[in-house]
Write a protein that holds these residues in place. Structure first.
Motif, PDB file in Angstrom:
ATOM      1  N   MET A  27       4.820  28.335  17.618  1.00  0.00           N
ATOM      2  CA  MET A  27       3.798  29.371  17.720  1.00  0.00           C
ATOM      3  C   MET A  27       2.819  29.013  18.841  1.00  0.00           C
ATOM      4  SD  MET A  27       0.880  30.426  14.940  1.00  0.00           S
ATOM      5  CE  MET A  27       2.026  30.317  13.581  1.00  0.00           C
ATOM      6  N   LYS A  28       2.647  29.924  19.801  1.00  0.00           N
ATOM      7  CA  LYS A  28       1.710  29.699  20.898  1.00  0.00           C
ATOM      8  C   LYS A  28       0.730  30.869  20.939  1.00  0.00           C
ATOM      9  CE  LYS A  28       4.786  26.869  23.719  1.00  0.00           C
ATOM     10  NZ  LYS A  28       5.431  26.709  25.042  1.00  0.00           N
ATOM     11  N   LEU A  29      -0.506  30.568  20.567  1.00  0.00           N
ATOM     12  CA  LEU A  29      -1.528  31.593  20.388  1.00  0.00           C
ATOM     13  C   LEU A  29      -2.667  31.379  21.370  1.00  0.00           C
ATOM     14  CD1 LEU A  29      -2.855  33.862  18.543  1.00  0.00           C
ATOM     15  CD2 LEU A  29      -3.855  31.969  17.265  1.00  0.00           C
ATOM     16  N   ALA A  30      -3.079  32.457  22.035  1.00  0.00           N
ATOM     17  CA  ALA A  30      -4.256  32.437  22.900  1.00  0.00           C
ATOM     18  C   ALA A  30      -5.329  33.317  22.272  1.00  0.00           C
ATOM     19  CB  ALA A  30      -3.906  32.950  24.296  1.00  0.00           C
TER      20      ALA A  30
ATOM     21  N   GLN B  72       2.711  33.384  23.178  1.00  0.00           N
ATOM     22  CA  GLN B  72       3.447  34.422  22.459  1.00  0.00           C
ATOM     23  C   GLN B  72       2.523  35.495  21.891  1.00  0.00           C
ATOM     24  OE1 GLN B  72       5.273  31.347  19.857  1.00  0.00           O
ATOM     25  NE2 GLN B  72       7.198  32.435  20.253  1.00  0.00           N
ATOM     26  N   ILE B  73       1.299  35.095  21.548  1.00  0.00           N
ATOM     27  CA  ILE B  73       0.367  36.004  20.874  1.00  0.00           C
ATOM     28  C   ILE B  73      -0.992  35.947  21.563  1.00  0.00           C
ATOM     29  CG2 ILE B  73      -0.732  36.601  18.672  1.00  0.00           C
ATOM     30  CD1 ILE B  73       1.415  34.802  17.312  1.00  0.00           C
TER      31      ILE B  73
ATOM     32  N   LEU C  29       4.160  37.424  13.905  1.00  0.00           N
ATOM     33  CA  LEU C  29       4.143  37.884  15.288  1.00  0.00           C
ATOM     34  C   LEU C  29       4.857  36.913  16.221  1.00  0.00           C
ATOM     35  CD1 LEU C  29       0.500  39.296  15.493  1.00  0.00           C
ATOM     36  CD2 LEU C  29       2.635  40.596  15.403  1.00  0.00           C
ATOM     37  N   SER C  30       4.784  35.627  15.924  1.00  0.00           N
ATOM     38  CA  SER C  30       5.466  34.654  16.786  1.00  0.00           C
ATOM     39  C   SER C  30       6.983  34.800  16.689  1.00  0.00           C
ATOM     40  CB  SER C  30       5.053  33.226  16.421  1.00  0.00           C
ATOM     41  OG  SER C  30       5.537  32.856  15.145  1.00  0.00           O
TER      42      SER C  30
ATOM     43  N   SER D 249       7.741  31.798  25.328  1.00  0.00           N
ATOM     44  CA  SER D 249       6.725  31.590  26.357  1.00  0.00           C
ATOM     45  C   SER D 249       7.120  30.432  27.256  1.00  0.00           C
ATOM     46  CB  SER D 249       5.372  31.293  25.705  1.00  0.00           C
ATOM     47  OG  SER D 249       5.464  30.138  24.894  1.00  0.00           O
ATOM     48  N   GLU D 250       6.488  30.385  28.414  1.00  0.00           N
ATOM     49  CA  GLU D 250       6.735  29.296  29.349  1.00  0.00           C
ATOM     50  C   GLU D 250       5.815  28.123  29.023  1.00  0.00           C
ATOM     51  OE1 GLU D 250       5.950  30.900  33.171  1.00  0.00           O
ATOM     52  OE2 GLU D 250       7.383  32.560  32.974  1.00  0.00           O
TER      53      GLU D 250
END
Length: 433
Positions: A1-4, A45-46, A242-243, A249-250
């Protein structure tokens, strides 16, 4: 999971999202509009957008930033928006137009409500409800409302069902009104706004839809409310959901990594901590002044309850964000932190000077407003008091609109810049790699 998490124009609401993601064990990075314009979303990703004034968020992103967000979602990224963050995604002049939704006009909705609400799930098999059980209680903090207009391209996840713990309309606790036996129409004649919460029940609270290849979830319910178990579970559920539906993602590019961690290593010395302690004393003195004069007290650990007609949310934001900043500075004594901008220490001293000046005038304003409250035996308007001296001082400190303006905007933006840098230095996902 990659969240901003988009920090700009979130202030208090960005901070509670930060706290809640930390508590839920969700890995994340704080990002700003400038980074989004430089394609940093390619690494996530999000995108989670906290509450705040949606129009100001749109202005911060600008046309370039808004287009970058749309491209991110269209290509398979996910968008999660709470309250003002949900408002940013709507089909409105300042918005992203991710879903064909607008917001209800003030005359058609309950305009001022907060506290606990019970939700009615449309489908309990949705990922949001995993590990949750009836009654589904969450919190709202002065949201708007969706205007679906029978739009079948948007899926409703939950409706409002009833009031919950500490639910208030304006400054009126609904449970107390029931005890007093007064009818809502009687109160509406005094307050001149809609107050009966029954017009809210059955209205959509959380919705989702698609934009290109991406998924969009919008919630006027604050699923990022701190220290609330249901919110923590739901927030984690939604981020995982959501992920799974988002693109890969990169890795963070060197260009964006350098931009993300710009600044220099600064030692938090005793001079910095002393300045921070003085700032903390100014804030404590100001809070005690308001408490002593019966204009506010703590509603919960991060939110004041204030007399109607005062700029209570603005004062809450200033007090809570300052407390977070000073605590982090105090805990970083003799440590080196990478802080941006490089003039961070000088900006902290400038904030101290501006804060002292602002609080002196704000104390005068609060005293004058309390006198008017006692004299009129009724609530004030935040925008006009019909007293020339009070309105002149209000305009100087806060501007003429409900969104932040005047000297307060200059002060809170500097505080926001300082806190953003400190949070990234001490709690960045990238720094911990």
């Amino acid at each position: 999971m990659k969240l901003a998490i988009l920090w700009n124009e979130s202030f208090l609401w960005g901070l509670i999202t930060f706290w809640s993601c930390k508590s839920a064990g969700i890995p994340f990075d704080l990002v700003n509009s400038d980074q989004i314009k430089r394609d940093i979303l390619d690494n996530y990703q999000i995108l989670l957008v906290p509450g705040g004034w949606a129009a100001q968020k749109g202005k911060s992103l600008g046309d370039t930033g808004k287009q970058k967000v749309r491209e991110f979602i269209r290509s398979g990224g996910s968008f999660l928006g709470f309250c003002g963050g949900a408002g940013l995604a709507l089909d409105v002049p300042y918005g992203l137009s991710l879903l064909p939704l607008k917001r209800k006009g003030a005359r058609d909705r309950l305009v001022n409500f907060s506290g606990g609400v019970l939700l009615n799930p449309v489908d309990t098999s949705h990922a949001l409800w995993e590990k949750l059980s009836y009654p589904y209680e969450f919190y709202v903090w002065w949201p708007s409302q969706f205007d679906l207009e029978n739009n079948h391209r948007v899926k409703i996840i939950a409706h409002y069902k009833n009031s919950g713990t500490d639910f208030r309309v304006s400054d009126l606790a609904v449970d107390d009104i029931k005890l007093w036996g007064k009818k809502w129409k009687e109160w509406e004649e005094i307050y001149k706004i809609k107050l009966n919460p029954e017009i809210l029940w059955g209205e959509p609270a959380i919705v989702e839809g698609n934009f290109g290849n991406g998924k969009v979830v919008l919630s006027y319910v604050h699923l990022d409310t701190p220290r609330h178990k249901n919110s923590q579970v739901a927030l984690r559920n939604l981020c995982e959901y959501l992920s799974l539906s988002s693109h890969e993602s990169e890795e963070l590019s060197e260009e964006n990594r350098d931009f993300d961690l710009s600044g220099k290593f600064i030692k938090i010395d005793t001079e910095t901590v002393d300045a921070s302690n003085q700032i903390g004393k100014l804030i404590s003195k100001f809070y005690n002044f308001g408490y002593r004069n019966l204009v506010w007290n703590w509603r919960n650990p991060w939110l004041l309850q204030w007399k109607r007609g005062l700029r209570g949310l603005e004062y809450t934001t200033l007090i809570v964000m300052t407390k977070e900043l000073t605590e982090r500075i105090r805990n970083s004594l003799n440590q080196e932190q990478r802080l941006s901008p490089t003039s961070w220490k000088e900006k902290l001293l400038e904030f101290k000077r501006m804060l002292e000046d602002f609080l002196e005038e704000a104390s005068v304003l609060l005293g004058k407003e309390r006198f008017l409250l006692e004299k009129s035996c009724g609530p004030l308007s935040k925008l006009t008091s019909h007293d020339y001296e009070v309105d002149k001082l209000r305009k100087k400190l806060f501007g003429e609109k409900m969104s932040f303006g005047g000297k307060y905007r200059e002060l809170i933006q500097l505080l926001d810049e300082l806190l953003f840098a400190m949070l990234k230095a001490t709690d960045s996902l990238q720094n911990n790699k």
